[in-house]
Design a protein around this motif. Structure first.
Motif, mmCIF file in Angstrom:
data_model
loop_
_atom_site.group_PDB
_atom_site.id
_atom_site.type_symbol
_atom_site.label_atom_id
_atom_site.label_comp_id
_atom_site.label_asym_id
_atom_site.label_seq_id
_atom_site.Cartn_x
_atom_site.Cartn_y
_atom_site.Cartn_z
ATOM 1 N N VAL A 136 -72.518 95.096 0.492
ATOM 2 C CA VAL A 136 -71.627 95.798 1.424
ATOM 3 C C VAL A 136 -70.916 96.949 0.738
ATOM 4 N N GLU A 137 -70.566 96.804 -0.540
ATOM 5 C CA GLU A 137 -69.910 97.893 -1.273
ATOM 6 C C GLU A 137 -70.872 99.055 -1.494
ATOM 7 N N LEU A 189 -74.144 97.606 9.758
ATOM 8 C CA LEU A 189 -75.474 98.038 9.334
ATOM 9 C C LEU A 189 -76.224 96.939 8.600
ATOM 10 N N LEU A 190 -75.515 96.167 7.771
ATOM 11 C CA LEU A 190 -76.173 95.045 7.100
ATOM 12 C C LEU A 190 -76.652 94.016 8.118
ATOM 13 N N ARG A 246 -75.968 88.329 3.235
ATOM 14 C CA ARG A 246 -76.096 88.716 1.827
ATOM 15 C C ARG A 246 -75.106 89.825 1.469
ATOM 16 N N ALA A 247 -74.135 90.057 2.323
ATOM 17 C CA ALA A 247 -73.237 91.200 2.154
ATOM 18 C C ALA A 247 -72.514 91.193 0.820
ATOM 19 N N ARG A 280 -83.230 94.542 -1.256
ATOM 20 C CA ARG A 280 -82.582 95.703 -1.856
ATOM 21 C C ARG A 280 -82.961 96.987 -1.124
ATOM 22 N N GLN A 281 -84.219 97.093 -0.721
ATOM 23 C CA GLN A 281 -84.608 98.298 0.002
ATOM 24 C C GLN A 281 -83.952 98.350 1.372
ATOM 25 N N ARG A 282 -83.760 97.200 2.007
ATOM 26 C CA ARG A 282 -83.065 97.192 3.300
ATOM 27 C C ARG A 282 -81.595 97.568 3.123
ATOM 28 N N VAL A 283 -80.985 97.164 2.015
ATOM 29 C CA VAL A 283 -79.621 97.618 1.717
ATOM 30 C C VAL A 283 -79.615 99.138 1.556
#
Length: 244
Positions: free
Chosen positions: A106-107, A130-131, A139-140, A152-155
């Motif tokens: 999230v950060e 968005l997450l 997994r925020a 990680r790519q979705r983040v």
């Protein structure tokens, strides 16, 4: 898609070296990307597709030609104005994610919004939204090291969307992913396409065509083929300089 053009290039050229060592990485390219279009740019390594994407996103300066984002010509902007435009109107997704290891998911997502001047509360609310949209709300608060490659790519995609950009530019976004993670990202791109997000993806992965409206193939810095796709099947042949 609407009929408006969000991204436009005219005579776009990027050269390296000189005389016998001259390399035309991008060679007098003309391009119009309508709002809401998902465009895949494909071709062999070294053909100029990543250089083209970096030029379109203002990460590199062209040797010649013009680049327009909406009504703004960006190739003549100062570095400060260009940096501000990138923060506010362009989302980037890279092959290597480029997440900050010491920040949680999230950060990482909210960072772009904070840099663009949003309040911490608004940036955090948008990041969590968005997450959730990319299926990672649970997994925020995980660090990138605790996430899979696909996660990680979705983040990274969520971060690219944090400022509601006019266009998202993705450079080989599935290049470091296994097959399962690639499918996760492809499904996400399909959702973005359905939502009307303008997306330009540089890729070697032919599966990207499954979620694209249009596929351009590059050779030696120029466009060799430009096709619109309908229902994931080629609807037009080679197109040069416009729509059929």
């Amino acid at each position: 898609m609407t009929g408006s053009t969000v991204l436009r290039a005219r005579g776009l050229t990027r050269q390296y070296g000189r005389d016998t060592g001259l390399v035309r990485a991008v060679d007098e390219v003309d391009l119009d990307v309508p709002t809401g279009q998902v465009l895949a740019i494909m071709g062999p390594s070294g053909c100029g597709k990543s250089t083209l994407l970096h030029l379109l996103g203002g990460l590199q300066r062209p040797t010649d030609g013009e680049i327009w984002l909406a009504d703004h010509r960006i190739d003549t902007m100062s570095e400060r104005a260009l940096a501000r435009l990138r923060r506010q109107h362009i989302g980037f997704v890279f092959q290597s994610f480029h997440l900050m290891d010491e920040l949680t998911a999230v950060e990482n997502v909210e960072l772009a919004a904070l840099l663009a001047g949003q309040s911490p509360g608004r940036a955090r609310k948008r990041a969590m939204h968005l997450l959730d949209r990319v299926g990672l709300a649970d997994r925020a608060r995980h660090l990138p090291s605790a996430l899979s490659g696909g996660q990680r790519q979705r983040v990274a995609v969520a971060r690219a969307l944090s400022n509601d950009p006019l266009v998202v530019l993705a450079d080989e976004p599935t290049g470091n992913l296994d097959s399962a993670a690639t499918l996760e990202v492809l499904r996400l791109f399909e959702e973005l396409r359905t939502a009307g997000q303008t997306l330009v993806v540089v890729t070697h992965d032919a599966r990207i065509a499954a979620v694209a409206d249009r596929v351009i193939t590059m050779r030696d810095g120029a466009f060799a083929d430009d096709s619109r796709l309908v229902n994931n099947a080629t609807a037009t042949g080679t197109v040069y300089g416009g729509w059929r």
